[in-house]
Write an enzyme that holds these catalytic residues in place. Sequence first.
Site, PDB file in Angstrom:
ATOM      1  N   GLY A  50      -0.797 -12.880  -0.524  1.00  0.00           N
ATOM      2  CA  GLY A  50      -0.787 -12.271  -2.673  1.00  0.00           C
ATOM      3  C   GLY A  50      -0.255 -10.789  -1.907  1.00  0.00           C
ATOM      4  O   GLY A  50       0.594 -10.668  -0.772  1.00  0.00           O
ATOM      5  N   LYS A  81      -1.004 -22.531   1.617  1.00  0.00           N
ATOM      6  CA  LYS A  81       0.277 -22.009   2.447  1.00  0.00           C
ATOM      7  C   LYS A  81      -0.051 -22.183   4.266  1.00  0.00           C
ATOM      8  O   LYS A  81       0.905 -21.617   4.853  1.00  0.00           O
ATOM      9  CB  LYS A  81       0.265 -20.560   2.026  1.00  0.00           C
ATOM     10  CG  LYS A  81       0.467 -21.123   1.082  1.00  0.00           C
ATOM     11  CD  LYS A  81       1.277 -19.783  -0.094  1.00  0.00           C
ATOM     12  CE  LYS A  81       1.590 -18.854  -1.349  1.00  0.00           C
ATOM     13  NZ  LYS A  81       1.654 -18.810  -1.898  1.00  0.00           N
ATOM     14  N   TYR A  87      -8.516  10.729   2.339  1.00  0.00           N
ATOM     15  CA  TYR A  87      -6.727  11.414   2.067  1.00  0.00           C
ATOM     16  C   TYR A  87      -6.386  12.410   2.349  1.00  0.00           C
ATOM     17  O   TYR A  87      -5.838  13.329   2.507  1.00  0.00           O
ATOM     18  CB  TYR A  87      -5.904  10.281   0.617  1.00  0.00           C
ATOM     19  CG  TYR A  87      -6.099   9.063   0.971  1.00  0.00           C
ATOM     20  CD1 TYR A  87      -7.012   8.134   2.160  1.00  0.00           C
ATOM     21  CD2 TYR A  87      -6.467   7.979  -0.769  1.00  0.00           C
ATOM     22  CE1 TYR A  87      -6.949   6.646   1.090  1.00  0.00           C
ATOM     23  CE2 TYR A  87      -5.888   6.645  -0.299  1.00  0.00           C
ATOM     24  CZ  TYR A  87      -6.641   6.196   0.390  1.00  0.00           C
ATOM     25  OH  TYR A  87      -6.712   5.055  -0.215  1.00  0.00           O
ATOM     26  N   GLU A 130     -20.625  11.014  -2.345  1.00  0.00           N
ATOM     27  CA  GLU A 130     -20.781  11.283  -4.027  1.00  0.00           C
ATOM     28  C   GLU A 130     -22.048  11.060  -4.199  1.00  0.00           C
ATOM     29  O   GLU A 130     -23.349  10.537  -3.871  1.00  0.00           O
ATOM     30  CB  GLU A 130     -19.771  10.429  -4.131  1.00  0.00           C
ATOM     31  CG  GLU A 130     -19.920   9.209  -3.967  1.00  0.00           C
ATOM     32  CD  GLU A 130     -18.336   8.090  -4.303  1.00  0.00           C
ATOM     33  OE1 GLU A 130     -17.710   8.743  -4.479  1.00  0.00           O
ATOM     34  OE2 GLU A 130     -18.990   7.065  -4.702  1.00  0.00           O
ATOM     35  N   HIS A 170     -17.141   4.848  -8.860  1.00  0.00           N
ATOM     36  CA  HIS A 170     -17.070   3.754  -8.205  1.00  0.00           C
ATOM     37  C   HIS A 170     -18.795   2.767  -9.129  1.00  0.00           C
ATOM     38  O   HIS A 170     -19.376   4.072  -9.982  1.00  0.00           O
ATOM     39  CB  HIS A 170     -17.658   4.171  -7.451  1.00  0.00           C
ATOM     40  CG  HIS A 170     -16.244   4.906  -6.472  1.00  0.00           C
ATOM     41  ND1 HIS A 170     -16.580   6.074  -5.569  1.00  0.00           N
ATOM     42  CD2 HIS A 170     -14.820   4.181  -6.299  1.00  0.00           C
ATOM     43  CE1 HIS A 170     -15.365   5.512  -4.841  1.00  0.00           C
ATOM     44  NE2 HIS A 170     -14.342   4.718  -4.969  1.00  0.00           N
TER      45      HIS A 170
END
Lengths: 386, 294
Positions: free
Chosen positions: B18, B43, B162, B212, B250
């Site tokens: 994908g 595949k 990040y 969080e 979220h």
Amino acid sequence: MDLFEYQGKQFFAGYGMPISPGEVAFTVDEAVAAAERLGTPVMVKAQVHTGGRGKAGGVKFAETIDDVREHAGNILGLDISGHVVGRVWIEQASDIAEEYYASFTLDRSAKKHLGMLSVEGGVEIEAVADENPDAIAKIWVDPVDGLDEATTRDWVAAAGLPEAAVEGAVDILGMLYESYVDGDADLVEINPLILTEDGRVHVLDAKVTLDDNSVFRHESYAEFDGTQTRDERETAAHAKGLQYVGLDGSVGVIANGAGLAMSTVDVVNQVGGSPANFLDIGGGANADVMAGALEVINNDPSVRSIFINIFGGITRGDEVANGIVEALRRVAIGSPIVIRLDGTNADEGRRILDAHLSESLQMAPTMLEAARMAVALADAGEGAEA
Amino acid sequence: MSIFVDETTRVVYQGLTGSQGRYYGLLNRDYGTQVVAGTNPRKAGTDVDGVPVFANVGDAVEATGATASCIFIPAPGVHDAVIEAAEGGVEFIVAITEGVPAHDEARFYNLLKRDFPGVRMLGPNCPGIISPGRCNIGITAGHIALAGGPVGIVSRSGTLTYQALYELKEKGIGCTTCVGIGGDPVPGTTFIDCLEAFEADPDTKAVMMIGEIGGSAEEAAAAFIRDHMTKPVSAYVAGVTAPPGKKMGHAGAIVSGGKGTADAKMEALREAGVKVGLNPTEAGELMVEIVAEL
């Protein structure tokens, strides 16, 4: 997504649970016509996505058609904790002998389904949990094993339901669990579950929250999407597929990633400002998404400044900067913007933005500094208006 | 050292054919991850830029010795993909996909626990895991992380992770492993799983934790830190000012019935001796102080 009581009851009825005959009405005349078809006495019940309806005067017993007219007139348009009543549910009145409580929800700590059953129904379960926790019988159901009848019987016995209610309760709890799992619900709650004077166990109220992530296997849930409580801004953002929550401040917030967006809202508050919204544009932050986000923020009349907070990961800072420049070309922005751009290729991104900086488009090196600037601009905007 | 994954981890990508699977699978390979296989029942026998594609995880494990799987399958197929991976014989499953129904998550979590106790699941709805310089599985940009140590990171949020990696790198501080446990209600791997592994990892000297609102995982983590951790921990919890009853992006980030607030989580962490920052930058600065004192 949250269901209105009547939608929840119809959801439950689909799994075989006994509910009272009733009709939804949007006007006083519709309420009266419904009551005439159902036969009095009836209950007139406000349909809102919030609790405390009874205390707010949103649930009334109507002996006669005149009562229905009076109560529907009072309830329609009533403000219940910020939710204005737009529809009422007219339902045949029940003879209540006893009131119980039953629910299923996910226990995130135990990572199992939690069933709660109590003979103290008809009041807020949080109050029962605080004042008399022993009155709530709890079971944890492993989603792989499911709930069998023997376990349900033990549970009903543990809750201390009277003999007359046992068979009816066991049946309904089995159906409630099935509706919870098969219907992909976050919460199914019956409060009260009643024993009638003539000995039937019956669903008198319904609170159902469905998992937004499950709509791909429940085509019928599309209709519930249309009856969610959203303000104008949330409706516009939802139509663009943006993760948006409306708040009541003056600093518009755009960030990439839910955590960073939450954090941005926090930081604006910390430096003495007040965010107008939470908006997560996801990881990509391309021109299309950025333009859509800016449009939503721009249409919010209380926004005085906009804080764009982007951290470049896989999507590089220069790509993000080009996206912002392109979005600004498409949308005429009414409020000054402060951008904080960090992460991958942030220097290249900042250089691209440098050429476009002005009084209405500023840049700050850190999240805190950007928040302070955005808040100062918002305050100045408020001052100018006053 | 690192936790959960290293240079010996051999990864099969479910959904490699994908667009997302191909993009991130090949990026992970470029980073140095051993990307040994992909799967797609229609595949099998083909390849994606040289990476062989098999009909299922079992075949891929048999042919390539894959030890971990990374799932880029759309949400409706994730439940079956997780079971396929466990049955196929991998010991670590990373599900990146967002939007998996909570009932599916609760079911495969308990199924794995019962039938495949040796298998670790990470996610769904997570950025994945990176042991900088050794292995990167998922969607984290590898170059924002500095290899080495002494910090281990565990986080419910992608971008804030990040941010943390980047800020530590800017200060010259490396990371042993950074685990994104994801923002969903039933994460396969919890804060406690990661804290326990970091405590046991000799190269990890301090841990940064990013939580969080919603649920009680941070409170449980605080109790674990108090009772079992000797290594210093800094933390940040997002959503201090989130309104109750609203999902903040979220699926698991929601304050309900007065429970799951950021304030309660920060308080529990502080009581456990954790240095709590009020914003991501402050949490990063606290970690710099911790590292300086090591």
